[in-house]
Scaffold this motif. Structure first.
Motif, mmCIF file in Angstrom:
data_model
loop_
_atom_site.group_PDB
_atom_site.id
_atom_site.type_symbol
_atom_site.label_atom_id
_atom_site.label_comp_id
_atom_site.label_asym_id
_atom_site.label_seq_id
_atom_site.Cartn_x
_atom_site.Cartn_y
_atom_site.Cartn_z
ATOM 1 N N PHE B 81 -5.789 -5.409 -0.434
ATOM 2 C CA PHE B 81 -5.541 -6.483 -1.384
ATOM 3 C C PHE B 81 -4.122 -7.023 -1.242
ATOM 4 C CE2 PHE B 81 -8.962 -4.021 -3.115
ATOM 5 C CZ PHE B 81 -9.791 -4.963 -3.689
ATOM 6 N N GLN B 82 -3.970 -8.238 -1.767
ATOM 7 C CA GLN B 82 -2.650 -8.874 -1.743
ATOM 8 C C GLN B 82 -1.626 -8.041 -2.497
ATOM 9 O OE1 GLN B 82 -2.724 -12.845 -3.211
ATOM 10 N NE2 GLN B 82 -0.576 -13.181 -2.854
ATOM 11 N N SER B 83 -2.049 -7.507 -3.669
ATOM 12 C CA SER B 83 -1.124 -6.690 -4.464
ATOM 13 C C SER B 83 -1.186 -5.232 -4.020
ATOM 14 C CB SER B 83 -1.498 -6.797 -5.931
ATOM 15 O OG SER B 83 -2.818 -6.328 -6.113
ATOM 16 N N ALA B 85 -3.023 -3.026 -4.644
ATOM 17 C CA ALA B 85 -3.922 -2.343 -5.572
ATOM 18 C C ALA B 85 -3.959 -0.847 -5.320
ATOM 19 C CB ALA B 85 -5.332 -2.940 -5.493
ATOM 20 N N LEU B 86 -2.802 -0.246 -5.106
ATOM 21 C CA LEU B 86 -2.753 1.218 -5.023
ATOM 22 C C LEU B 86 -2.831 1.771 -6.440
ATOM 23 C CD1 LEU B 86 0.090 1.614 -2.399
ATOM 24 C CD2 LEU B 86 -2.363 1.750 -2.041
ATOM 25 N N TYR B 87 -3.568 2.888 -6.615
ATOM 26 C CA TYR B 87 -3.689 3.467 -7.946
ATOM 27 C C TYR B 87 -2.330 4.057 -8.330
ATOM 28 C CZ TYR B 87 -8.460 3.090 -6.269
ATOM 29 O OH TYR B 87 -9.621 2.622 -5.731
#
Lengths: 311, 365
Positions: B81-83, B85-87
């Motif tokens: 993902f662009q962000s 989206a690591l937990y």
């Protein structure tokens, strides 16, 4: 020689008054409220502490009596009930309102239809004062014209619902009412937290094959953990201050079964003229709060240090 | 066999059409870039391939499976993902193993997979850290690790480099290219950066307003853009568009700075159906200072006069703004041979590399 010249301290040019004013303004603006909070929090706390060790009765006096007030306080059965009630109520009230608030927030977060309406409905109890809540619920609990009478009127003549009439169950009536009042508030905070979670995180979990419940348990809820703490801390201080809810709902009864420390303090100080013992009771309330808040702030400090080390 | 096939895919929200009939196909091991301005529907298309958005109509095939109504987790894909989206509350290791844990992969196998991926991406020393303690480039790498560990059929990237600073972006771009070379997975890569698309992709789909404008190799897209949108979007500085008039089947006239017409011979004759008015598209690097030597090396070079309005040296090259009629065009020159401001130079335009467009349909002639 010339190197010496360089080390001669040169007075910095006087800051222009405009700049000095600029740095002063925030201090000037904050000073009154800081002073007031300081006086009301620390000075009065210390004063109360001193009073709790004095022989004050109708008016504050300053004869030192040591821990006598505390001893007589703890010898009183009514105080013991009040203090037990405080922990019982706080525990159930905080866990209950957080659990229900979280459940409501998660349900609303499923993009339900008419979300704004649900949100408003659940948040409304917070807009009602504890006195009104207490009064209305005291009618509902009242066996003669409350829920029990209503259900019996429907035909279930054996139905019994009289929590406030029984000294063993009255405290649960207070807990239920408290949860009703504040779970909407918890819901609002949780919902804000859920909405602040990066939607990509949920998509990533979806692709990772996590079920909805696993996504909530492992990804979303841990992410909003700070909100749990915030809600808990706010609820704790609500719980410890509980006065008007009980005053309107049960007036501490039946008997003394729903007496709370705040009611007891009020009683001692302003009804019975035992300011010394009342101050001792107030200090015990502070102690109850400290039991929760001191470990919390220590934990915050510890975590910040730990983060500083790793980062 | 194609790893991904998209047939006549439509997507609309209410009455608003986001995607209008997309046809795409990726062969196994290919690197496809979806590129276009923001709002062109490229991210929606990627989300539909991933299964995060529903399909309004059309078909998506991954491998030999129609996946229109298959859950994201069962599509055998992985996404970056662009962000990233690591937990945030999990360590790097937990981030990487989360998917395998959800699928009930045995612990030993998980450990083995983490080891393999960590070595591949050189993130072994980060495994115990949390995403908050990582730099942008490290997060990027972990996000790729999480995708790689799945060993999926299809890799999806959603603008993975747009959160990085310029230098790191170039480094990570190289790294992604190397990585793709090594693992050879079919990849769909969304970006708004045409340079990224050009450097990474084996084929590029240029999108605009919900449809694919051109789907071809980077070279074909750059050299023979099918329309003025593609021509203008790909390449920086952008292609110059010069209005021109057909003066015969093999020559056009262009308005010069002094108002007179300059006649340029075409490298190849236009079809008889071509309109009278055309648009001449010339990339800045196909504009030269005209010399007889140049003409002998590149016979298709045509000359005309143009005053130099502005010169912008960038070090590696010098861009010059030239006046042509009432419009300005950009030429790219060698710094040693660059024109100076105020000078009027004789331009050499390489007509064999130029494109002609129909001004009404905006399509390549």
């Amino acid at each position: 020689m010339s190197t010496h010249d360089l080390t001669v301290p040169v007075a910095p040019p006087a800051a222009p008054w405009r700049q000095r004013l600029g740095t002063m303004v925030p201090i000037l603006v904050l000073a009154p409220s800081l002073a007031v909070s300081f006086i009301y929090v620390f000075v009065f706390t210390l004063w109360t502490l001193y009073l709790s060790l004095s022989n004050s009765s109708l008016m504050p006096t300053y004869g030192f009596v040591g821990l006598d007030n505390y001893a007589s306080l703890w010898a009183n059965r009514r105080w013991n009930i009040a203090y037990t009630n405080l922990f019982l109520f706080s525990g159930f009230y905080i866990v209950g309102s957080m659990a229900i608030g979280l459940l409501l927030a998660i349900l609303i977060d499923q993009r339900v239809r008419g979300e704004a309406v649900w949100r408003t409905i659940f948040l409304y109890p917070l807009a009602v004062s504890f006195i009104v809540t207490g009064t209305v619920w005291s009618w509902l609990y009242n066996p003669v014209d409350g829920i029990q009478a209503f259900v019996r009127g429907l035909g279930w003549t054996d139905f019994s619902f009289a929590l406030t009439a029984n000294r063993n169950t009255a405290i649960y009536a207070v807990i239920i009412t408290g949860i009703w009042q504040s779970s909407g508030f918890a819901m609002a905070l949780f919902l804000a937290g859920l909405r602040s979670v990066d939607p990509d995180l949920i998509k990533a979990a979806q692709i990772d094959g996590a079920s909805v419940s696993r996504t909530y348990r492992k990804v979303i809820l841990p992410t909003i953990a700070p909100i749990f703490l915030a809600v808990a801390v706010i609820q704790i201080q609500f719980a410890i201050k509980t006065f008007d809810l009980v005053a309107a709902l049960t007036r501490g009864g039946p008997g003394v079964s729903t007496t709370f420390p705040a009611i007891y303090v009020y009683d001692l100080m302003f009804q019975r003229g035992q300011i010394g013992e009342g101050a001792a009771a107030a200090m015990m309330m502070l102690a109850a709060l400290a039991v929760v808040l001191v470990p919390y702030s220590l934990w915050i400090v510890w975590r910040r240090r730990a983060e500083g080390r790793n980062g | 066999m194609s790893a991904l096939m998209i047939r006549d895919l439509h997507k609309s929200y209410g009455g608003l059409e986001i995607l209008a009939g997309i046809n795409l196909e990726a062969r196994t091991g290919e690197f496809i870039a979806l590129v276009g301005p923001s709002g062109c529907g490229k991210s929606t298309l990627l989300a539909m391939i991933a299964g995060l958005e529903t399909v309004t109509s059309g078909e998506i095939w991954i491998g030999d499976r129609l996946v229109n109504s298959v859950q994201p987790k069962d599509r055998d894909i992985a996404m970056v993902f662009q962000s990233y989206a690591l937990y945030p509350t999990m360590t790097v290791r937990q981030n990487i193993t989360f998917g395998m844990e959800s699928r009930g992969v045995p612990k030993a196998e998980q450990a083995e997979a983490v080891k393999r991926v960590a070595a591949l991406l050189q993130i072994e020393q980060l495994l115990k850290r949390k995403p908050g303690q990582l730099s942008g480039g490290q997060r990027q790498r972990v996000a790729m690790g999480r995708a790689l560990v799945r060993d999926p059929k299809l890799f999806l990237f959603d603008e993975p480099l747009s959160n990085l600073d310029a230098k790191l972006r170039v480094d990570m771009r190289t790294e992604i290219k190397k990585l793709h070379h090594r693992v050879g997975k079919t990849t769909v890569y969304v970006t708004h950066d045409q340079v990224e698309a050009m450097t990474l992709a084996s084929r590029i789909a240029v999108m605009n307003q919900g449809s694919v404008q051109q789907f071809d190799t980077p070279k074909r897209i750059y050299d023979r853009p099918t329309n003025m949108f593609v021509a203008g979007f790909m390449g920086s500085p952008a292609m110059n568009f010069i209005p021109a008039r057909l003066t015969g089947s093999t020559s056009i006239a262009v308005r010069a700075a002094d108002g007179s017409d300059a006649t340029l011979a075409l490298a190849a004759p236009l079809p008889a159906s071509a309109p009278k008015d055309v648009v001449l598209g010339v990339r800045p690097e196909h504009i030269y200072r005209f010399t007889t030597d140049l003409k002998s090396r590149k016979p298709a070079v045509e000359s005309m006069q143009a005053p130099v309005e502005l010169v912008e040296p960038t070090g590696a090259e010098t861009l010059a703004v030239l006046r042509l009629g009432d419009l300005e065009i950009t030429g790219r020159f060698e710094p040693d041979d660059a024109p100076v401001m105020g000078e009027t130079i004789t331009l050499g335009i390489d007509m064999s590399r130029a494109c002609l467009f129909d001004p009404t349909t905006r399509a390549l002639l």
